[in-house]
Design an enzyme around this catalytic site. Structure first.
Site, PDB file in Angstrom:
ATOM      1  N   ASP A  38       0.826  -1.202   0.000  1.00  0.00           N
ATOM      2  CA  ASP A  38       0.000   0.000   0.000  1.00  0.00           C
ATOM      3  C   ASP A  38       0.863   1.256   0.000  1.00  0.00           C
ATOM      4  OD1 ASP A  38      -2.224  -1.544  -0.010  1.00  0.00           O
ATOM      5  OD2 ASP A  38      -2.484  -1.519   2.154  1.00  0.00           O
ATOM      6  N   SER A  83     -13.187  -1.497  -8.795  1.00  0.00           N
ATOM      7  CA  SER A  83     -12.624  -1.371  -7.460  1.00  0.00           C
ATOM      8  C   SER A  83     -13.200  -0.093  -6.843  1.00  0.00           C
ATOM      9  CB  SER A  83     -11.110  -1.291  -7.615  1.00  0.00           C
ATOM     10  OG  SER A  83     -10.524  -1.219  -6.370  1.00  0.00           O
ATOM     11  N   GLU A 115     -21.598   1.099   4.956  1.00  0.00           N
ATOM     12  CA  GLU A 115     -21.532  -0.316   5.361  1.00  0.00           C
ATOM     13  C   GLU A 115     -20.094  -0.760   5.563  1.00  0.00           C
ATOM     14  OE1 GLU A 115     -23.707  -1.498   1.794  1.00  0.00           O
ATOM     15  OE2 GLU A 115     -21.907  -2.513   1.080  1.00  0.00           O
ATOM     16  N   LYS A 117     -16.488  -2.460   5.205  1.00  0.00           N
ATOM     17  CA  LYS A 117     -15.650  -2.905   4.086  1.00  0.00           C
ATOM     18  C   LYS A 117     -15.013  -4.220   4.535  1.00  0.00           C
ATOM     19  CE  LYS A 117     -12.114  -1.321   0.902  1.00  0.00           C
ATOM     20  NZ  LYS A 117     -11.460  -2.604   0.869  1.00  0.00           N
ATOM     21  N   ASP A 119     -12.742  -7.418   4.612  1.00  0.00           N
ATOM     22  CA  ASP A 119     -11.368  -7.644   4.165  1.00  0.00           C
ATOM     23  C   ASP A 119     -11.223  -9.067   3.646  1.00  0.00           C
ATOM     24  OD1 ASP A 119      -8.751  -7.237   3.701  1.00  0.00           O
ATOM     25  OD2 ASP A 119      -8.119  -7.310   5.797  1.00  0.00           O
ATOM     26  N   ARG A 138     -12.376 -11.807  -9.112  1.00  0.00           N
ATOM     27  CA  ARG A 138     -12.331 -10.502  -9.755  1.00  0.00           C
ATOM     28  C   ARG A 138     -11.499 -10.538 -11.043  1.00  0.00           C
ATOM     29  NH1 ARG A 138     -12.700  -5.613  -8.174  1.00  0.00           N
ATOM     30  NH2 ARG A 138     -12.873  -6.240  -6.021  1.00  0.00           N
ATOM     31  N   TYR A 261     -22.758  -7.468  -1.840  1.00  0.00           N
ATOM     32  CA  TYR A 261     -23.021  -6.054  -1.575  1.00  0.00           C
ATOM     33  C   TYR A 261     -23.242  -5.185  -2.804  1.00  0.00           C
ATOM     34  CZ  TYR A 261     -17.985  -6.506  -2.184  1.00  0.00           C
ATOM     35  OH  TYR A 261     -16.754  -6.846  -2.651  1.00  0.00           O
ATOM     36  N   LYS A 325     -21.861   4.498  -0.202  1.00  0.00           N
ATOM     37  CA  LYS A 325     -22.469   4.366  -1.532  1.00  0.00           C
ATOM     38  C   LYS A 325     -23.657   5.308  -1.669  1.00  0.00           C
ATOM     39  CE  LYS A 325     -21.309  -0.508  -1.587  1.00  0.00           C
ATOM     40  NZ  LYS A 325     -21.785  -1.880  -1.509  1.00  0.00           N
ATOM     41  N   LYS A 349     -10.784   4.347   4.618  1.00  0.00           N
ATOM     42  CA  LYS A 349      -9.819   3.414   5.187  1.00  0.00           C
ATOM     43  C   LYS A 349      -9.536   3.814   6.628  1.00  0.00           C
ATOM     44  CE  LYS A 349      -8.993   0.688   1.731  1.00  0.00           C
ATOM     45  NZ  LYS A 349      -7.746   0.029   1.571  1.00  0.00           N
ATOM     46  N   CYS A 444      26.394  -2.647  -6.556  1.00  0.00           N
ATOM     47  CA  CYS A 444      25.165  -3.436  -6.657  1.00  0.00           C
ATOM     48  C   CYS A 444      25.360  -4.755  -5.902  1.00  0.00           C
ATOM     49  CB  CYS A 444      24.841  -3.695  -8.124  1.00  0.00           C
ATOM     50  SG  CYS A 444      23.477  -4.834  -8.328  1.00  0.00           S
ATOM     51  N   CYS A 447      25.496  -7.662  -8.674  1.00  0.00           N
ATOM     52  CA  CYS A 447      26.488  -7.857  -9.736  1.00  0.00           C
ATOM     53  C   CYS A 447      27.778  -7.081  -9.479  1.00  0.00           C
ATOM     54  CB  CYS A 447      25.906  -7.436 -11.088  1.00  0.00           C
ATOM     55  SG  CYS A 447      25.714  -5.655 -11.239  1.00  0.00           S
ATOM     56  N   CYS A 462      21.380   0.437 -10.601  1.00  0.00           N
ATOM     57  CA  CYS A 462      22.469  -0.381 -11.123  1.00  0.00           C
ATOM     58  C   CYS A 462      22.495  -0.173 -12.640  1.00  0.00           C
ATOM     59  CB  CYS A 462      22.236  -1.848 -10.784  1.00  0.00           C
ATOM     60  SG  CYS A 462      23.358  -2.916 -11.684  1.00  0.00           S
ATOM     61  N   CYS A 467      22.992  -7.130 -15.232  1.00  0.00           N
ATOM     62  CA  CYS A 467      22.829  -7.486 -13.821  1.00  0.00           C
ATOM     63  C   CYS A 467      21.719  -8.547 -13.709  1.00  0.00           C
ATOM     64  CB  CYS A 467      22.467  -6.228 -13.047  1.00  0.00           C
ATOM     65  SG  CYS A 467      22.103  -6.523 -11.325  1.00  0.00           S
TER      66      CYS A 467
HETATM   67  S1  IVH Z   1     -18.787  -2.084  -3.325  1.00  0.00           S
HETATM   68  C1  IVH Z   1     -18.913  -0.811  -7.673  1.00  0.00           C
HETATM   69  N1  IVH Z   1     -18.957  -2.804  -0.809  1.00  0.00           N
HETATM   70  O1  IVH Z   1     -13.316  -3.504  -1.439  1.00  0.00           O
HETATM   71  C2  IVH Z   1     -18.836  -1.079  -6.204  1.00  0.00           C
HETATM   72  N2  IVH Z   1     -16.936  -3.278  -1.949  1.00  0.00           N
HETATM   73  O2  IVH Z   1     -11.107  -1.693  -2.065  1.00  0.00           O
HETATM   74  C3  IVH Z   1     -17.831  -2.067  -5.871  1.00  0.00           C
HETATM   75  N3  IVH Z   1     -15.270  -4.498  -0.606  1.00  0.00           N
HETATM   76  O3  IVH Z   1     -13.393  -3.914  -4.900  1.00  0.00           O
HETATM   77  C4  IVH Z   1     -17.576  -2.471  -4.521  1.00  0.00           C
HETATM   78  N4  IVH Z   1     -16.474  -4.626   1.230  1.00  0.00           N
HETATM   79  O4  IVH Z   1     -13.818  -6.050  -3.374  1.00  0.00           O
HETATM   80  C5  IVH Z   1     -18.183  -2.773  -1.903  1.00  0.00           C
HETATM   81  N5  IVH Z   1     -19.274  -3.420   1.396  1.00  0.00           N
HETATM   82  C6  IVH Z   1     -18.510  -3.390   0.324  1.00  0.00           C
HETATM   83  C7  IVH Z   1     -17.217  -3.962   0.315  1.00  0.00           C
HETATM   84  C8  IVH Z   1     -16.453  -3.876  -0.847  1.00  0.00           C
HETATM   85  C9  IVH Z   1     -15.317  -4.948   0.654  1.00  0.00           C
HETATM   86  C10 IVH Z   1     -14.110  -4.657  -1.488  1.00  0.00           C
HETATM   87  C11 IVH Z   1     -14.450  -4.868  -2.948  1.00  0.00           C
HETATM   88  C12 IVH Z   1     -13.828  -3.672  -3.617  1.00  0.00           C
HETATM   89  C13 IVH Z   1     -12.710  -3.346  -2.690  1.00  0.00           C
HETATM   90  C14 IVH Z   1     -12.178  -1.954  -2.899  1.00  0.00           C
END
Ligand code: IVH
Length: 752
Positions: A38, A83, A115, A117, A119, A138, A261, A325, A349, A444, A447, A462, A467
Site C-alpha cells: 500500500d 474497485s 456499510e 468494508k 477484508d 475478480r 453487496y 455508496k 480506510k 550493486c 552484480c 544499477c 545485472c
Molecule cells: S462495493 C462498484 N462494498 O473492497 C462497487 N466493496 O477496495 C464495488 N469491498 O473492490 C464495490 N467490502 O472487493 C463494496 N461493502 C462493500 C465492500 C467492498 C469490501 C471490497 C471490494 C472492492 C474493494 C475496494
C-alpha cells in the site's frame, strides 16, 4: 523531485507494484506485506498526482489488479468488476461528496448507505432464473477465473434463490472471507503438520548419520521461525488461496463465507435504492451486510463511519474500512466511473496504526529497470491493523539518511488500515550505544557494479543491463501472461535458464532446445516439450504483445495495442517519425514544461513518444529485434482492426439478452470492427443495443441523454454492413498500414 527523476521513480514504482500484484493475486505468495504494498501504491499515487504529465491508463494505480491464474479458465464478467477509490480523512470525504454533487448537479445533501468494508477477496456470482450458474474471481476486472467448481466451499452461497420477484439474470458481487476463528484453526493445523514433517525429516537425517534419532523430537527456535514464515499471513490471503485450490479434499476441510453487496447486472427486477439491497438480497436467500446505515451529507456519513469503527472488533471477520455508496441507484449511471472505480461510491480506510519494533537488517532489492530499493527487515510485529508486519520499504538512500535510520534501532512502523506502511522514524532513547550510521551500498549487491546516482534525491540505480535481476526481470516480463504468454516460464525456471544456460535476453529463449532444457534438473521430458511448444506458439503472438514484452519505458498494454494498430508492423514503428508517434492519443504533448538545461531538451517532446524513439534508436535493442525476427516472431498486426466501419471509434453499451448471440460474442464483433463496449450509458456512449426492454436503467438513462438505441435487428444489419465493408476492402487489397484510422463520422445508417 524534478521531472526526470519523477518519471523514473513512477516507472520504477509501477513495475515493482505490478510484480508484487502478480505475486499476491496470481501466485498467492506475497513477498512484501500489505502495508509495504500500500505504501508503494500511495507513493506512486502521490507522484502521479504531482506529475500528471506521466498519466498512464495502464498504471497499477489506475487499473483494477489482476488475480487470473493458469489453472482456471478466465471468463468475461457481464459488467466490469470495479474497485473503489479511497478516502483517508474527513477533508477527502467532503471532497468526494462535493465532487459527486457537482457531477450530478445536486444542490442539497445526498443520501448515502454506509456499510463495512469486508477484508476478503472479491467474487462475482451469476444466477440465471434463480439458479447459480457461475462464480468468478475478480480477475483483471474484465475477466475473472471461473471457480464455480469451488463454490461449495463458500458455505453460505445458495445454489438457488428463494422468495419472490426473482430476477431472470443476476450478477451479484461480494467479498468471500474467512472468519478469524476458522483462520486460526487452519493455521494451527498447518503449523502442526509442518512441525511433524520437520521432526520426521530431522529424525530420518539423524538416523542416517548417527543411527540415533532419539534426540530429534523437538525443533529449535530458528526451525520454528522458518515454519512460521510458511504459514498464511492473514484470513484474506488464505481466502484467496482457498478459492483457487485444485485439491477438493483440502477444500472440503475449510469454511469460507460470502457477503454480497453490489449488483453487476440485473434483469427482470430492479433495485432503486442501495439501502434496499441488503433486505432484497436476504429475501432471495443471499447473504448480505448485517450492519448498514443511512446518512445524509458528509458529516452524518462520518458519524456512521465512527459508529462502525467502534463495533468492528465484534464482527467475526476482519474489516478494513467502511464503504460509502450513493443511495439513489438511478443516479449511479449518471455519476459514471473512472477507469477503475465508480464515482458514486468510495471506501473510507481506517486510521493508521503504529507500533515499535527492532530493525534487524536492511536488504537491497534490484528491480527490472535497475532501480535499487532498500527494505527494512523487522522483528515481526504480530498484529498491526490485522496483519503481521515483517518488512517495510525504506524508499531510498536519502530517506534513510534524513531519518538517520540505523540497524539495531527501535523504529516506529505505521500502517493505515491497508495503506501507508512506513518506517516513520527512530526511537532515539532506545538506540544501542554501539550503533553506527547506515552506509548505503555503493556497489550493486547482485552484480558488484558501482551504482549510479541520479536526481535530487540521489536515487541509486544499477547501470549494468546484464545485472542478473534485471536480466531475469526483463525475461520474466517478456514471457508473462500479459505479454507473450509463454507458459512454463515462471520465476524459478527463468533463474535456471539465466544462471545455467546463459540466457541473457528474450531472443536467447528461442535458441533453447529440448536437449539443453533436459540438462537442467528442473526439466523432465514433458516439461521440456511443453516449454518448447509454448515458445513455438509465442512466435505467432499478436504484435502488441511483442511490443509490450520488449519493456519499453512508459509502454504498457494499451499503448502497445495503440502502436500496433496505428503502425501495423514493428518495422513501421522502428522507422516512425516522432511526430507520427506523437499523433497517437496519450503519446502527445502532455509533458511540455520548459526546461532550462540543454541536455534534457528532449523532454520537451512528449514523454511516451520519446521513450518509443529512444528505445528503437538504441543499437543494442535493434540487434535484439533482428534476432527475434530471425527466430521467426510475428512482426505484423492483424489487418482487420483498422477497417473503417460504422463501429470504428464508437462506444456501445448492451442491455438485456440478445437472441442471436451472447454478450461476449457481441463484444468481440464490436471490437473486431473497431468499436468499444462499455458497461454503463454516459454522455460518451454512442449507441445502446437493447433487447427491446425499455424499463431498465440503461435504457432509461439512454432516453434521458438522447443516446441512439439500436434494436437487435439494427445491430445485426450494422454487422452485415461492416462485413461487406471488410470484404470490399480486402478485395481492394487495402491493408492497415496504408489505411490509418480516421475519426470521421460513420456513414449515416439507413435505419435511422
Ligand atoms: S462495493 C462498484 N462494498 O473492497 C462497487 N466493496 O477496495 C464495488 N469491498 O473492490 C464495490 N467490502 O472487493 C463494496 N461493502 C462493500 C465492500 C467492498 C469490501 C471490497 C471490494 C472492492 C474493494 C475496494
Amino acid at each position: 523531485m524534478n521531472e526526470i527523476d519523477a518519471q523514473k521513480e513512477i516507472l520504477r514504482l509501477r513495475a515493482e507494484i505490478a510484480k508484487h500484484e502478480e505475486l499476491y493475486r496470481v501466485h498467492n505468495a506475497p513477498e512484501i506485506s500489505d502495508e509495504e504494498f500500500d505504501s508503494l501504491m500511495h507513493t506512486l499515487r502521490t507522484l502521479e498526482k504531482q506529475f500528471p504529465q506521466f498519466y498512464d491508463a495502464t498504471s497499477p494505480s489506475v487499473r483494477v489488479g489482476n488475480d487470473l491464474s493458469e489453472s482456471f479458465v478466465a471468463v468475461n464478467h457481464l459488467a466490469p468488476m470495479l474497485s473503489l477509490d479511497n478516502v483517508f480523512n474527513v477533508a477527502e470525504l467532503e471532497e468526494f461528496d462535493s465532487r459527486l454533487k457537482k457531477v450530478l448537479g445536486v444542490q442539497g445533501e445526498l443520501t448515502y448507505c454506509v456499510e463495512p468494508k469486508i477484508d476478503g477477496a472479491g467474487v462475482s456470482a451469476v444466477y440465471e432464473n434463480g439458479k447459480l450458474v457461475r462464480l468468478l474471481t475478480r480477475g483483471n476486472g474484465e475477466k475473472g477465473d471461473d471457480i464455480t467448481r469451488n463454490a461449495f466451499a463458500i458455505k453460505n452461497l445458495p445454489r438457488k434463490l428463494t422468495g419472490d420477484n426473482i430476477p431472470t439474470l443476476l450478477e451479484i458481487r461480494g467479498e468471500a472471507y474467512m472468519e478469524r476463528d476458522e483462520f486460526e484453526r487452519i493455521k494451527n493445523q498447518q503449523r502442526q503438520e509442518l512441525i511433524e514433517k520437520a521432526i520426521a525429516k530431522k529424525q530420518k537425517e539423524a538416523e542416517k548419520l548417527l543411527n540415533n534419532a532419539s534426540n530429534c523430537d523437538t525443533l529449535s527456535d530458528e526451525e520454528l521461525a522458518i515454519i512460521e514464515k510458511k504459514l498464511p499471513a492473514n484470513p484474506r490471503n488464505l481466502t484467496a488461496g482457498t478459492m483457487k485450490l485444485l485439491d477438493a479434499q483440502t477444500l472440503r476441510n475449510r469454511e469460507l463465507k460470502v457477503i454480497l453487496y453490489s449488483i453487476g447486472t440485473i434483469e427482470g427486477a430492479e433495485i432503486k435504492h442501495q439501502l434496499d439491497l441488503p433486505k432484497t438480497l436476504k429475501n432471495w436467500g443471499l447473504p448480505s451486510v448485517n450492519w448498514y446505515a443511512t446518512a445524509t451529507g458528509a458529516s452524518q456519513v462520518f458519524e456512521k463511519i465512527s459508529e462502525l469503527e467502534e463495533i468492528r472488533a465484534d464482527f467475526p471477520f476482519n474489516t478494513d474500512g467502511a464503504v460509502i455508496k450513493l443511495d439513489d441507484c438511478t443516479l449511479h449511471e449518471i455519476a459514471g466511473m473512472t477507469s477503475h472505480a465508480p464515482r458514486w461510491a468510495t471506501a473510507w480506510k481506517y486510521r493508521a496504526e503504529r507500533a515499535q519494533t527492532r530493525l534487524n537488517a536492511i536488504t537491497i532489492q534490484v528491480g527490472r529497470t535497475g532501480a535499487i530499493t532498500p527494505v527494512a527487515e523487522l522483528e515481526p510485529i504480530e498484529n498491526l491493523s490485522g496483519t503481521e508486519v515483517r518488512r517495510a520499504t525504506l524508499h531510498n538512500e536519502s530517506y534513510i539518511a534524513e531519518k538517520d535510520i540505523r540497524i539495531g534501532d527501535t523504529v516506529i512502523v505505521e500502517k493505515a488500515g491497508e495503506i501507508i506502511p512506513a518506517v516513520l522514524g527512530v526511537v532515539l532513547e532506545n538506540r544501542p550505544p554501539e550503533s553506527i550510521p547506515y552506509a548505503f551500498p555503493t556497489i550493486c549487491p547482485e552484480c558488484n557494479s558501482p551504482l549510479k546516482k541520479y536526481g535530487e534525491k540521489m536515487l541509486s540505480r544499477c547501470p549494468n543491463m546484464s545485472c542478473p535481476p534485471q536480466v531475469r526481470g526483463r525475461i520474466e516480463h517478456f514471457a508473462s501472461r500479459g505479454c507473450m504468454d509463454i507458459r512454463g516460464l515462471g520465476e524459478k525456471i527463468v533463474s535456471e535458464l539465466v544462471d545455467k544456460l546463459g540466457v541473457k535476453d528474450p531472443a536467447d529463449l528461442y535458441t533453447l532446445t529440448r536437449e539443453k532444457l533436459l540438462s537442467l534438473e528442473k526439466f523432465k521430458d514433458k516439461s521440456a516439450d511443453n516449454l518448447i511448444e509454448s515458445l513455438e506458439k509465442s512466435k505467432s503472438q499478436e504484435l502488441w504483445r511483442l511490443i509490450f514484452g520488449l519493456g519499453i519505458l512508459e509502454i504498457g498494454e494499451q499503448f502497445a495495442k495503440d502502436l500496433a494498430s496505428k503502425f501495423g508492423s514493428l518495422d513501421a514503428i522502428i522507422k516512425a517519425d516522432i511526430e507520427d508517434i506523437k499523433s497517437l492519443e496519450g503519446f502527445g504533448s502532455k509533458s511540455t514544461k520548459k526546461r532550462k538545461s540543454d541536455s534534457v531538451e528532449n523532454l520537451n517532446q512528449p514523454v511516451r513518444a520519446l521513450s518509443v524513439r529512444v528505445f528503437f534508436d538504441d543499437q543494442h535493442n535493434l540487434e535484439l529485434i533482428e534476432r527475434l525476427r530471425s527466430a521467426g516472431l510475428n512482426f505484423t498486426a492483424e489487418q482487420t482492426n483498422n477497417l473503417n466501419t460504422q463501429f470504428s471509434g464508437k462506444i456501445f453499451v448492451i442491455t438485456g439478452t440478445l437472441k442471436s448471440m451472447g454478450r461476449d460474442k457481441a463484444k468481440a464483433i464490436i471490437e473486431k470492427f473497431g468499436g468499444k463496449v462499455a458497461s454503463s450509458v454516459t454522455t460518451k456512449t454512442n449507441y445502446l443495443i437493447s433487447d427491446g426492454e425499455m424499463n431498465g436503467s440503461k435504457a432509461q438513462t439512454a432516453q434521458k441523454l438522447g443516446t441512439p438505441i439500436l434494436s437487435e435487428d439494427d445491430f445485426l444489419q450494422m454487422i452485415n454492413q461492416a462485413e461487406q465493408d471488410e470484404d470490399r476492402d480486402s478485395a481492394k487489397g487495402i491493408n492497415q498500414a496504408e489505411t490509418p484510422q480516421t475519426s470521421e463520422q460513420p456513414q449515416q445508417l439507413s435505419l435511422f
